[in-house]
Design a protein around this motif. Structure first.
Motif, PDB file in Angstrom:
ATOM      1  N   PRO A  17       0.816  -1.230   0.000  1.00 24.03           N
ATOM      2  CA  PRO A  17       0.000   0.000   0.000  1.00 24.03           C
ATOM      3  C   PRO A  17       0.846   1.275   0.000  1.00 24.03           C
ATOM      4  CG  PRO A  17      -0.883  -1.588   1.556  1.00 24.03           C
ATOM      5  CD  PRO A  17       0.446  -2.122   1.099  1.00 24.03           C
ATOM      6  N   LEU A  18       1.995   1.241   0.657  1.00 20.06           N
ATOM      7  CA  LEU A  18       2.870   2.421   0.660  1.00 20.06           C
ATOM      8  C   LEU A  18       3.509   2.637  -0.704  1.00 20.06           C
ATOM      9  CD1 LEU A  18       4.481   1.949   4.163  1.00 20.06           C
ATOM     10  CD2 LEU A  18       2.718   3.586   3.504  1.00 20.06           C
ATOM     11  N   ALA A  19       3.884   1.534  -1.374  1.00 16.61           N
ATOM     12  CA  ALA A  19       4.428   1.650  -2.732  1.00 16.61           C
ATOM     13  C   ALA A  19       3.354   2.193  -3.676  1.00 16.61           C
ATOM     14  CB  ALA A  19       4.940   0.293  -3.215  1.00 16.61           C
ATOM     15  N   LYS A  20       2.148   1.709  -3.528  1.00 19.47           N
ATOM     16  CA  LYS A  20       1.046   2.178  -4.366  1.00 19.47           C
ATOM     17  C   LYS A  20       0.806   3.674  -4.147  1.00 19.47           C
ATOM     18  CE  LYS A  20      -3.666   1.039  -5.665  1.00 19.47           C
ATOM     19  NZ  LYS A  20      -4.784   0.120  -5.497  1.00 19.47           N
ATOM     20  N   THR A  46      10.401   6.112   4.455  1.00 19.98           N
ATOM     21  CA  THR A  46       9.863   6.843   3.311  1.00 19.98           C
ATOM     22  C   THR A  46      10.508   6.319   2.028  1.00 19.98           C
ATOM     23  OG1 THR A  46       9.573   8.831   4.654  1.00 19.98           O
ATOM     24  CG2 THR A  46       9.620   9.143   2.269  1.00 19.98           C
ATOM     25  N   ILE A  47       9.679   5.988   1.042  1.00 20.73           N
ATOM     26  CA  ILE A  47      10.194   5.524  -0.250  1.00 20.73           C
ATOM     27  C   ILE A  47      10.745   6.716  -1.010  1.00 20.73           C
ATOM     28  CG2 ILE A  47       9.583   4.493  -2.472  1.00 20.73           C
ATOM     29  CD1 ILE A  47       7.436   2.862  -0.971  1.00 20.73           C
ATOM     30  N   VAL A  66      10.740   5.479 -10.904  1.00 17.34           N
ATOM     31  CA  VAL A  66      10.456   6.852 -10.473  1.00 17.34           C
ATOM     32  C   VAL A  66      11.224   7.171  -9.194  1.00 17.34           C
ATOM     33  CG1 VAL A  66       8.365   6.253  -9.190  1.00 17.34           C
ATOM     34  CG2 VAL A  66       8.621   8.548 -10.067  1.00 17.34           C
ATOM     35  N   THR A  67      11.697   8.400  -9.140  1.00 14.52           N
ATOM     36  CA  THR A  67      12.399   8.900  -7.959  1.00 14.52           C
ATOM     37  C   THR A  67      11.623  10.095  -7.429  1.00 14.52           C
ATOM     38  OG1 THR A  67      14.533   8.189  -8.840  1.00 14.52           O
ATOM     39  CG2 THR A  67      14.590   9.867  -7.125  1.00 14.52           C
ATOM     40  N   GLU A  68      11.520  10.172  -6.116  1.00 14.35           N
ATOM     41  CA  GLU A  68      10.862  11.307  -5.464  1.00 14.35           C
ATOM     42  C   GLU A  68      11.525  12.579  -5.998  1.00 14.35           C
ATOM     43  OE1 GLU A  68      11.591  13.769  -2.955  1.00 14.35           O
ATOM     44  OE2 GLU A  68       9.463  14.165  -2.725  1.00 14.35           O
ATOM     45  N   PRO A  69      10.750  13.576  -6.436  1.00 12.77           N
ATOM     46  CA  PRO A  69      11.325  14.753  -7.102  1.00 12.77           C
ATOM     47  C   PRO A  69      12.481  15.432  -6.372  1.00 12.77           C
ATOM     48  CG  PRO A  69       8.951  14.776  -7.342  1.00 12.77           C
ATOM     49  CD  PRO A  69       9.280  13.629  -6.411  1.00 12.77           C
ATOM     50  N   ASN A  70      12.448  15.525  -5.065  1.00 17.18           N
ATOM     51  CA  ASN A  70      13.529  16.186  -4.322  1.00 17.18           C
ATOM     52  C   ASN A  70      14.841  15.403  -4.352  1.00 17.18           C
ATOM     53  OD1 ASN A  70      11.894  18.358  -3.550  1.00 17.18           O
ATOM     54  ND2 ASN A  70      11.133  17.240  -1.775  1.00 17.18           N
ATOM     55  N   TYR A  71      14.804  14.160  -4.816  1.00 15.03           N
ATOM     56  CA  TYR A  71      16.007  13.318  -4.838  1.00 15.03           C
ATOM     57  C   TYR A  71      16.501  13.028  -6.255  1.00 15.03           C
ATOM     58  CZ  TYR A  71      15.456  12.637   0.136  1.00 15.03           C
ATOM     59  OH  TYR A  71      15.369  12.858   1.494  1.00 15.03           O
TER      60      TYR A  71
END
Length: 144
Positions: A17-20, A46-47, A66-71
């Motif tokens: 669910p967290l990945a989703k 945090t992913i 996909v990478t979190e935008p700040n990273y």
């Protein structure tokens, strides 16, 4: 160069669910599926980066990277792919790289191939995506 990030890990069903939620926030068309392995790098619960290996009859398709935008732009995607080399090599692995990302995937051991070299089920998917106007390049993983 040493990475300041944790190692890649396969998402256990408890974390699905967290990945989703991560995909919904950063890549809504990623649509994770419990049947396909999802690999992530997370920090303090945090992913930060995720990728899915969609399984097909004779191969797997690396998708939804996909990478979190700040990273972004900090080497996290390469760190994730490096951490899952064993999974990438288990079965023939392909990706449909957005054209501007071909250098990134090339640096991470994917080689450009002709669409005709894709397995039949992936070939039809590739042609369907490009018919929608997506600028994609078929690539295949080569174990280093």
């Amino acid at each position: 160069m040493s990475m300041p990030y944790p190692d890649a890990e396969r998402v256990p069903s408890l974390w699905f669910p967290l990945a989703k939620k991560f995909y919904q926030a950063h890549y809504p068309s990623g649509k994770p599926n419990k049947a396909d392995p999802i690999w992530v790098i997370k920090q303090k619960g945090t992913i930060l980066c995720a990728v899915r290996l969609k399984q097909s009859k004779n191969a797997q398709l690396l998708t939804a990277m996909v990478t979190e935008p700040n990273y972004r732009g900090k080497g996290l995607g390469s760190h994730l792919l490096s951490g899952i080399q064993t999974a990438l090599a288990e079965r023939s692995c392909y990706c449909f790289a957005l054209t501007h990302l071909v250098p990134f995937y090339t640096k991470n051991h994917f080689n450009t191939i002709l669409a005709e070299q894709l397995p039949k089920d992936l070939k039809s998917r590739f042609y369907a995506y490009t018919a929608q106007g997506r600028a994609l390049t078929p690539m295949r993983y080569q174990q280093p």
